[in-house]
Design an enzyme around this catalytic site. Sequence first.
Site, mmCIF file in Angstrom:
data_model
loop_
_atom_site.group_PDB
_atom_site.id
_atom_site.type_symbol
_atom_site.label_atom_id
_atom_site.label_comp_id
_atom_site.label_asym_id
_atom_site.label_seq_id
_atom_site.Cartn_x
_atom_site.Cartn_y
_atom_site.Cartn_z
ATOM 1 N N CYS A 78 0.836 -1.196 0.000
ATOM 2 C CA CYS A 78 0.000 0.000 0.000
ATOM 3 C C CYS A 78 0.879 1.258 0.000
ATOM 4 O O CYS A 78 1.549 1.534 -0.981
ATOM 5 C CB CYS A 78 -0.973 -0.046 1.177
ATOM 6 N N HIS A 84 -3.430 -5.821 0.892
ATOM 7 C CA HIS A 84 -2.814 -6.102 2.193
ATOM 8 C C HIS A 84 -2.827 -7.603 2.513
ATOM 9 O O HIS A 84 -3.736 -8.087 3.202
ATOM 10 C CB HIS A 84 -3.564 -5.355 3.291
ATOM 11 N N GLU A 143 -1.072 -9.143 4.640
ATOM 12 C CA GLU A 143 -0.859 -9.362 6.076
ATOM 13 C C GLU A 143 -2.161 -9.429 6.858
ATOM 14 O O GLU A 143 -2.181 -9.898 8.009
ATOM 15 C CB GLU A 143 0.051 -8.266 6.656
#
Length: 223
Positions: free
Chosen positions: A86, A196, A198
């Site tokens: 990002c 994302h 994660e």
Amino acid sequence: MKSAVVQLPGLNRDRDMIAALTKISGHQPVTIWQTETEIPDVDLIVIPGGFSYGDYLRCGAIAARMPVMQAIIDKAAKGVKVLGVCNGFQILVEAGLLPGALMRNASLKFVCREIKLKVVNAETDFTRAYAQGQVIRCPVAHHDGNYFADEATLAKIEGNGQVLFRYAEGTNPNGSINDIAGVMNEKGNVLGMMPHPENLIEAAHGGSDGRGLFASALDVVAA
């Protein structure tokens, strides 16, 4: 796998990234502050998401000029893997580590939702845990994720297999050219992506589709 997570004013996804790396690798990452000029020996450096310096000037423009970035550039030149997610992707582009540019979303709105990604190149240190053409789920949360590159640059990265992820058909949230969601450098050790991974690494969080990216990097170190 030894890893480091870069911290800058305005980044707000560092804790998520630290938690993901710790859970998957079994080792807590070291944290690197913006003013540091040296980075310890690690296998992976991550610049997480957020809004560094409030996104003033351009997203990532100020962060890309902080002292820590020269240390990251030096490590990347030596082959250390670097991941920007990002705002981290935006910073890597501004620092010249990745080609192209990231512009305001075509909708001119902040987009926060889950999308689908297609793995375009599964033969890299970041994607080998996935199958070629596999479609995975991944959340996005950004206002300036519209990837753009001129015709020559676009032809080059497409021809070299530097596009690792595309938004699956009908899910492009920002207007990115060729539905590009993630790009790596020519050397193959620096990756930037807007989604994302994660935030989707275990069933308790709704799925583990993002785990493959980190597992891929871990497998390379363990090999």
